[in-house]
Design a protein around this motif. Structure first.
Motif, PDB file in Angstrom:
ATOM      1  N   ALA A 182      38.501  48.266  51.835  1.00 56.91           N
ATOM      2  CA  ALA A 182      37.996  48.212  53.198  1.00 56.91           C
ATOM      3  C   ALA A 182      38.488  46.950  53.881  1.00 56.91           C
ATOM      4  CB  ALA A 182      36.465  48.235  53.211  1.00 56.91           C
ATOM      5  N   LEU A 183      38.603  47.030  55.204  1.00 57.55           N
ATOM      6  CA  LEU A 183      38.930  45.871  56.039  1.00 57.55           C
ATOM      7  C   LEU A 183      37.773  45.639  56.996  1.00 57.55           C
ATOM      8  CD1 LEU A 183      42.241  44.932  57.770  1.00 57.55           C
ATOM      9  CD2 LEU A 183      40.156  45.054  59.134  1.00 57.55           C
ATOM     10  N   GLU A 200      45.595  48.918  65.921  1.00 56.68           N
ATOM     11  CA  GLU A 200      46.574  48.583  64.895  1.00 56.68           C
ATOM     12  C   GLU A 200      45.914  48.419  63.520  1.00 56.68           C
ATOM     13  OE1 GLU A 200      46.212  47.161  67.792  1.00 56.68           O
ATOM     14  OE2 GLU A 200      48.119  47.282  68.867  1.00 56.68           O
ATOM     15  N   LEU A 201      44.736  47.795  63.496  1.00 58.95           N
ATOM     16  CA  LEU A 201      44.020  47.657  62.222  1.00 58.95           C
ATOM     17  C   LEU A 201      43.587  49.019  61.686  1.00 58.95           C
ATOM     18  CD1 LEU A 201      41.812  44.525  62.970  1.00 58.95           C
ATOM     19  CD2 LEU A 201      43.812  44.632  61.466  1.00 58.95           C
ATOM     20  N   SER A 202      43.192  49.904  62.599  1.00 60.51           N
ATOM     21  CA  SER A 202      42.814  51.253  62.188  1.00 60.51           C
ATOM     22  C   SER A 202      44.002  51.984  61.567  1.00 60.51           C
ATOM     23  CB  SER A 202      42.288  52.032  63.400  1.00 60.51           C
ATOM     24  OG  SER A 202      41.968  53.362  63.054  1.00 60.51           O
ATOM     25  N   ALA A 203      45.169  51.809  62.164  1.00 62.16           N
ATOM     26  CA  ALA A 203      46.374  52.444  61.617  1.00 62.16           C
ATOM     27  C   ALA A 203      46.695  51.902  60.227  1.00 62.16           C
ATOM     28  CB  ALA A 203      47.552  52.215  62.560  1.00 62.16           C
ATOM     29  N   TRP A 211      38.730  51.817  54.352  1.00 59.66           N
ATOM     30  CA  TRP A 211      37.768  51.905  55.448  1.00 59.66           C
ATOM     31  C   TRP A 211      37.975  50.763  56.437  1.00 59.66           C
ATOM     32  CZ3 TRP A 211      32.015  53.498  54.509  1.00 59.66           C
ATOM     33  CH2 TRP A 211      31.970  54.803  54.013  1.00 59.66           C
ATOM     34  N   LEU A 212      37.710  51.052  57.700  1.00 59.78           N
ATOM     35  CA  LEU A 212      37.649  50.022  58.731  1.00 59.78           C
ATOM     36  C   LEU A 212      36.188  49.840  59.123  1.00 59.78           C
ATOM     37  CD1 LEU A 212      38.908  48.081  60.792  1.00 59.78           C
ATOM     38  CD2 LEU A 212      39.128  50.029  62.362  1.00 59.78           C
ATOM     39  N   ILE A 213      35.677  48.623  58.964  1.00 58.69           N
ATOM     40  CA  ILE A 213      34.295  48.290  59.301  1.00 58.69           C
ATOM     41  C   ILE A 213      34.321  47.241  60.412  1.00 58.69           C
ATOM     42  CG2 ILE A 213      32.122  47.336  58.447  1.00 58.69           C
ATOM     43  CD1 ILE A 213      32.890  48.384  55.671  1.00 58.69           C
ATOM     44  N   VAL A 214      33.626  47.517  61.505  1.00 58.78           N
ATOM     45  CA  VAL A 214      33.694  46.661  62.687  1.00 58.78           C
ATOM     46  C   VAL A 214      32.301  46.174  63.080  1.00 58.78           C
ATOM     47  CG1 VAL A 214      34.358  46.509  65.118  1.00 58.78           C
ATOM     48  CG2 VAL A 214      35.743  47.870  63.532  1.00 58.78           C
ATOM     49  N   ASP A 215      32.154  44.860  63.125  1.00 59.18           N
ATOM     50  CA  ASP A 215      30.939  44.241  63.664  1.00 59.18           C
ATOM     51  C   ASP A 215      31.121  44.170  65.182  1.00 59.18           C
ATOM     52  OD1 ASP A 215      28.865  42.656  64.495  1.00 59.18           O
ATOM     53  OD2 ASP A 215      29.207  41.043  63.063  1.00 59.18           O
ATOM     54  N   ASP A 216      30.400  45.040  65.889  1.00 60.62           N
ATOM     55  CA  ASP A 216      30.568  45.195  67.342  1.00 60.62           C
ATOM     56  C   ASP A 216      29.469  44.453  68.115  1.00 60.62           C
ATOM     57  OD1 ASP A 216      32.032  46.200  69.486  1.00 60.62           O
ATOM     58  OD2 ASP A 216      30.961  48.106  69.546  1.00 60.62           O
ATOM     59  N   ALA A 217      28.933  43.394  67.491  1.00 61.91           N
ATOM     60  CA  ALA A 217      27.788  42.689  68.080  1.00 61.91           C
ATOM     61  C   ALA A 217      28.063  42.218  69.501  1.00 61.91           C
ATOM     62  CB  ALA A 217      27.401  41.498  67.196  1.00 61.91           C
ATOM     63  N   HIS A 218      29.212  41.584  69.711  1.00 63.61           N
ATOM     64  CA  HIS A 218      29.519  41.007  71.024  1.00 63.61           C
ATOM     65  C   HIS A 218      30.432  41.908  71.847  1.00 63.61           C
ATOM     66  CE1 HIS A 218      27.657  37.053  70.265  1.00 63.61           C
ATOM     67  NE2 HIS A 218      27.980  37.317  69.007  1.00 63.61           N
ATOM     68  N   THR A 232      35.211  53.164  71.555  1.00 67.08           N
ATOM     69  CA  THR A 232      35.666  53.812  72.794  1.00 67.08           C
ATOM     70  C   THR A 232      36.826  53.067  73.448  1.00 67.08           C
ATOM     71  OG1 THR A 232      34.114  52.622  74.256  1.00 67.08           O
ATOM     72  CG2 THR A 232      33.311  54.630  73.190  1.00 67.08           C
ATOM     73  N   LEU A 233      37.382  52.073  72.754  1.00 60.59           N
ATOM     74  CA  LEU A 233      38.561  51.383  73.275  1.00 60.59           C
ATOM     75  C   LEU A 233      39.754  52.335  73.308  1.00 60.59           C
ATOM     76  CD1 LEU A 233      38.305  47.945  71.448  1.00 60.59           C
ATOM     77  CD2 LEU A 233      38.343  48.250  73.932  1.00 60.59           C
ATOM     78  N   ALA A 234      40.722  52.014  74.163  1.00 56.99           N
ATOM     79  CA  ALA A 234      41.927  52.826  74.250  1.00 56.99           C
ATOM     80  C   ALA A 234      42.698  52.759  72.932  1.00 56.99           C
ATOM     81  CB  ALA A 234      42.799  52.328  75.398  1.00 56.99           C
ATOM     82  N   GLY A 235      43.349  53.846  72.593  1.00 54.99           N
ATOM     83  CA  GLY A 235      44.127  53.902  71.362  1.00 54.99           C
ATOM     84  C   GLY A 235      43.459  54.785  70.330  1.00 54.99           C
ATOM     85  N   ASP A 236      44.199  55.061  69.294  1.00 53.72           N
ATOM     86  CA  ASP A 236      43.713  55.921  68.208  1.00 53.72           C
ATOM     87  C   ASP A 236      42.941  55.065  67.211  1.00 53.72           C
ATOM     88  OD1 ASP A 236      43.246  57.903  66.405  1.00 53.72           O
ATOM     89  OD2 ASP A 236      45.318  58.072  65.699  1.00 53.72           O
ATOM     90  N   ILE A 237      41.639  54.992  67.388  1.00 49.41           N
ATOM     91  CA  ILE A 237      40.815  54.122  66.562  1.00 49.41           C
ATOM     92  C   ILE A 237      39.797  54.960  65.787  1.00 49.41           C
ATOM     93  CG2 ILE A 237      39.149  52.222  66.561  1.00 49.41           C
ATOM     94  CD1 ILE A 237      40.400  51.256  69.169  1.00 49.41           C
ATOM     95  N   HIS A 238      39.819  54.819  64.475  1.00 51.26           N
ATOM     96  CA  HIS A 238      38.792  55.440  63.637  1.00 51.26           C
ATOM     97  C   HIS A 238      38.029  54.334  62.928  1.00 51.26           C
ATOM     98  CE1 HIS A 238      36.655  58.158  60.995  1.00 51.26           C
ATOM     99  NE2 HIS A 238      37.010  57.384  59.972  1.00 51.26           N
ATOM    100  N   ILE A 239      36.732  54.244  63.168  1.00 50.46           N
ATOM    101  CA  ILE A 239      35.884  53.225  62.556  1.00 50.46           C
ATOM    102  C   ILE A 239      34.937  53.919  61.584  1.00 50.46           C
ATOM    103  CG2 ILE A 239      34.131  51.466  62.982  1.00 50.46           C
ATOM    104  CD1 ILE A 239      35.364  51.081  65.760  1.00 50.46           C
ATOM    105  N   ASP A 240      34.965  53.500  60.339  1.00 55.07           N
ATOM    106  CA  ASP A 240      34.128  54.133  59.316  1.00 55.07           C
ATOM    107  C   ASP A 240      32.693  53.637  59.355  1.00 55.07           C
ATOM    108  OD1 ASP A 240      36.111  55.775  57.506  1.00 55.07           O
ATOM    109  OD2 ASP A 240      37.099  53.878  57.952  1.00 55.07           O
TER     110      ASP A 240
END
Length: 397
Positions: A182-183, A200-203, A211-218, A232-240
């Motif tokens: 995971a990243l 890019e990180l998702s790719a 897995w891509l794990i994102v702390d979206d606090a801010h 919901t950012l632009a681009g092909d993003i998959h967040i696990d």
């Protein structure tokens, strides 16, 4: 004499340890202390400390939703309908329709299948790391991820590898060498205000089956389509797994982990923070629902915030104040030395402006900074006045 008794005679007492540590931190200018603020009920971003008035440039209430009439009304009605407290663990009788509704609203906003509510962002991050990973795992994390993530990873026993901040080449090298499962990254970094290259990180994660794990606090409430965060950012993003906290742009308290139904079912059964804590207040769940609805229905909030950010950046440019390039509400000014940072923040307070002086270990050695935050409730007059005073102080320093 027993070994335990021998240790007790050779080691300093707990009281001595506490006193010595406090003195050590104080000598380094790193002893943190609480400050009681008296809020101004009529003027947002204003408060008093020791009978002196200040304009607040250190709040995470980016959209001013903590004082929104609709959010306050939702909190009040939620307390009338469900009571004030969670009353028990969610696995006993602490999970009700208010919690379920908030989880559904968050899933609709982000596109995830399921959600799980926690009483703080620290708890959510910590619980996810400790529950998901074990000592058989290698995990890759951005150098600047939050302390709650690092603490949870360390307690999980996983091997932690750190890639250079927002550096795709560094992340790729670690994938090639260590095959992490995971990243972990933040969407908007809490001390720098910059945005991670999530597409890019998702790719990269898809390429290496991680897995891509994102702390979206801010980020939630600020970035993405309608301000609805990292997914919901632009681009092909998959967040696990996506962590959304309620104490920043949403103006409330608590947090949620968002992901697949399988992930949430796993956490319900295994996350000790969740199993053994009293549930989030149902009244707060109602308030956060109203805050999410406000973000969707009132794009003017984000528009006003962006105008104020632009105003600040332009004012700093006019006064030759060096910024970091952040385009978000978090606008750090790197000072470097901790004592100098504290001195500048103190001088700003003397002029009626309250700014956070961030020092190690929150940031790395030599990068102490003023953490200036802009909100939708600031006005151009206050922003320009603040920048003018700041410019004079920096020039004299």
């Amino acid at each position: 004499m027993s070994d335990a008794a021998d240790r007790n005679t050779t080691q300093p007492s707990l009281q001595s340890r506490v006193i010595d540590k406090n003195r050590e931190l104080d000598n380094k200018g790193l002893l943190r202390k609480r400050v009681k603020v008296i809020l101004d009920t009529e003027h947002a971003n204003c408060f008093e400390v020791d009978d002196l008035p200040y304009i607040n440039f250190s709040s995470n209430d980016y959209l001013g939703l903590s004082r929104s009439a609709n959010v306050i009304d939702a909190l009040h009605k939620g307390a009338q309908d469900y009571g004030v407290g969670g009353t028990s663990s969610p696995l006993v009788t602490g999970y009700n329709q208010a919690h379920q509704q908030l989880e559904q609203v968050l899933c609709q906003a982000t596109g995830h299948e399921a959600a799980l509510l926690f009483c703080s962002g620290f708890s959510a991050n910590n619980a996810l790391m400790k529950s998901l990973f074990n000592d058989n795992d290698t995990v890759l994390a951005d150098k600047l991820v939050h302390a709650s993530v690092i603490d949870g990873l360390q307690e999980s026993g996983a091997v932690i590898k750190r890639f250079l901040h927002n550096d795709l080449a560094s992340a790729n090298t670690h994938f090639e060498r260590h095959a992490p499962c995971a990243l972990l990254t933040e969407s908007v970094f809490s001390m720098d205000g910059d945005i991670a290259p999530l597409a890019e990180l998702s790719a990269l994660c898809r390429q290496y089956n991680a897995w891509l794990i994102v702390d979206d606090a801010h980020g939630f409430g600020i970035i993405g389509d309608k301000g609805l965060g990292a997914s919901t950012l632009a681009g092909d993003i998959h967040i696990d797994a996506q962590i959304v906290t309620f104490g920043k742009a949403l103006g409330g308290q608590g947090a949620a982990i968002l992901g697949s139904r399988e992930l949430i079912d796993y956490l319900v059964a295994n996350a000790r923070h969740y199993i053994y804590s009293t549930a989030l207040s149902p009244a707060m769940a109602c308030a956060v629902c109203a805050a999410v609805e406000a973000i969707i229905e009132r794009p003017s909030l984000n528009e006003q915030l962006q105008q104020n950010i632009d105003c600040f950046i332009e004012a700093c440019k006019t006064k030759d104040i060096t910024l970091t390039g952040s385009t978000t509400a978090i606008q750090p000014i790197i000072i470097g030395d901790s004592a100098r940072t504290l001195a500048i923040a103190k001088r700003l307070k003397e002029h009626g402006f309250w700014v956070g002086a961030i020092r190690p270990p929150t940031v790395t050695q030599g990068s102490a900074r003023l953490r200036i935050t802009i909100t939708a409730e600031h006005c151009a007059e206050d922003i320009n006045a603040f920048v003018a005073v700041l410019a004079d102080i920096l020039q004299d320093d």
